[in-house]
Design a protein around this motif. Structure first.
Motif, short mmCIF file in Angstrom:
data_model
loop_
_atom_site.label_atom_id
_atom_site.label_comp_id
_atom_site.label_asym_id
_atom_site.label_seq_id
_atom_site.Cartn_x
_atom_site.Cartn_y
_atom_site.Cartn_z
N ARG A 32 0.83 -1.21 0.00
CA ARG A 32 0.00 0.00 0.00
C ARG A 32 0.87 1.25 0.00
NH1 ARG A 32 -4.49 1.40 -0.70
NH2 ARG A 32 -5.06 2.34 1.26
N PHE A 33 1.84 1.33 0.91
CA PHE A 33 2.61 2.55 1.09
C PHE A 33 3.70 2.71 0.03
CE2 PHE A 33 5.91 5.22 2.96
CZ PHE A 33 5.16 6.32 3.31
N PHE A 34 4.47 1.66 -0.22
CA PHE A 34 5.61 1.80 -1.11
C PHE A 34 5.28 1.52 -2.56
CE2 PHE A 34 7.62 1.30 3.02
CZ PHE A 34 8.52 2.34 2.98
N ALA A 35 4.30 0.67 -2.84
CA ALA A 35 3.94 0.40 -4.24
C ALA A 35 2.70 1.16 -4.66
CB ALA A 35 3.73 -1.09 -4.45
N GLY A 36 1.97 1.73 -3.70
CA GLY A 36 0.80 2.53 -4.03
C GLY A 36 -0.40 1.72 -4.48
N LEU A 37 -0.44 0.42 -4.14
CA LEU A 37 -1.57 -0.40 -4.54
C LEU A 37 -2.81 -0.03 -3.74
CD1 LEU A 37 -0.02 -3.99 -4.85
CD2 LEU A 37 -0.29 -2.25 -6.61
N THR A 38 -3.96 -0.22 -4.34
CA THR A 38 -5.22 -0.01 -3.64
C THR A 38 -5.46 -1.21 -2.73
OG1 THR A 38 -6.54 -1.15 -5.31
CG2 THR A 38 -6.18 1.25 -5.61
N ILE A 39 -6.47 -1.09 -1.86
CA ILE A 39 -6.82 -2.23 -0.99
C ILE A 39 -7.15 -3.45 -1.84
CG2 ILE A 39 -8.67 -3.09 0.53
CD1 ILE A 39 -6.78 -1.51 2.14
N ARG A 40 -7.93 -3.24 -2.88
CA ARG A 40 -8.33 -4.36 -3.75
C ARG A 40 -7.11 -5.01 -4.41
NH1 ARG A 40 -13.74 -4.26 -6.87
NH2 ARG A 40 -14.06 -3.31 -4.88
N GLU A 41 -6.19 -4.19 -4.94
CA GLU A 41 -4.99 -4.73 -5.59
C GLU A 41 -4.10 -5.45 -4.59
OE1 GLU A 41 -4.40 -1.35 -9.10
OE2 GLU A 41 -3.61 -0.99 -7.08
N ALA A 42 -3.93 -4.88 -3.40
CA ALA A 42 -3.11 -5.52 -2.37
C ALA A 42 -3.75 -6.82 -1.90
CB ALA A 42 -2.91 -4.57 -1.19
#
Length: 186
Positions: free
Chosen positions: A148-158
């Motif tokens: 979430r923090f370092f790759a910027g993925l959304t909750i759904r993507e993570a």
């Protein structure tokens, strides 16, 4: 998406051409993730999104012959990319805090004086240390923070990358944020 998995399998088996085939398929997404990462950094950060992507790419597939990477899915690949970007940003923060670069002294520009967006590398280093402690307690929650923090993925993507339900991912995210906040306030 299936094409990426096939290329990752070929890359794992040592196919040099696979890295060349993979880059065009994932470059735009890696560039978007890097831009999101750097957007959260201080405004005068010397690392650009393109440089962050290229450095992460070299860490991921640069030495295919010597260190064959093993990715079992697209999510695993992007998780590895998130980790590579995190390490690059941490290394960059450490280097900028080094004595030969002025140690604790920072150049102050009038337009950024007392500006909340002018974050400091020390904060990133403190976050990295706290993240290491969280990883010792719960590796999944620590991986979620990285995604979430370092790759910027959304909750759904993570959630997809970690093979979790969205609801579980949201609970883990809330817990990890609260845990890190408490750690960083000590």
């Amino acid at each position: 998406m299936n094409q990426i998995t096939e290329i990752l399998d070929a890359l794992e088996s040592g196919d040099q051409q696979a890295a060349t085939d993979l880059l065009p398929l994932v470059y735009d997404e890696l560039r978007r993730l890097a831009a999101a990462k750097l957007h959260r950094q201080r405004h005068d950060h010397t690392l650009q999104a393109t440089a962050l992507v290229h450095e992460a790419w070299m860490r991921l597939v640069g030495d295919v012959e010597g260190n064959a990477q093993k990715w079992n899915s697209r999510g695993h690949f992007f998780g590895a990319a998130a980790e590579a970007m995190r390490r690059i940003l941490i290394d960059h923060a450490r280097a900028s805090s080094a004595d030969k670069r002025g140690g604790g002294r920072h150049a102050i520009q009038l337009e950024s004086w007392n500006h909340p967006a002018a974050s400091e590398p020390e904060k990133l280093l403190m976050l990295d240390e706290a993240l290491g402690r969280l990883e010792e307690q719960d590796a999944v929650k620590a991986e979620l923070v990285k995604l979430r923090f370092f790759a910027g993925l959304t909750i759904r993507e993570a959630a997809a990358a970690l093979d979790l339900s969205t609801a579980s991912c949201e609970r883990y995210w809330a817990y990890a944020r609260a845990w890190l906040k408490a750690e960083l306030e000590d």
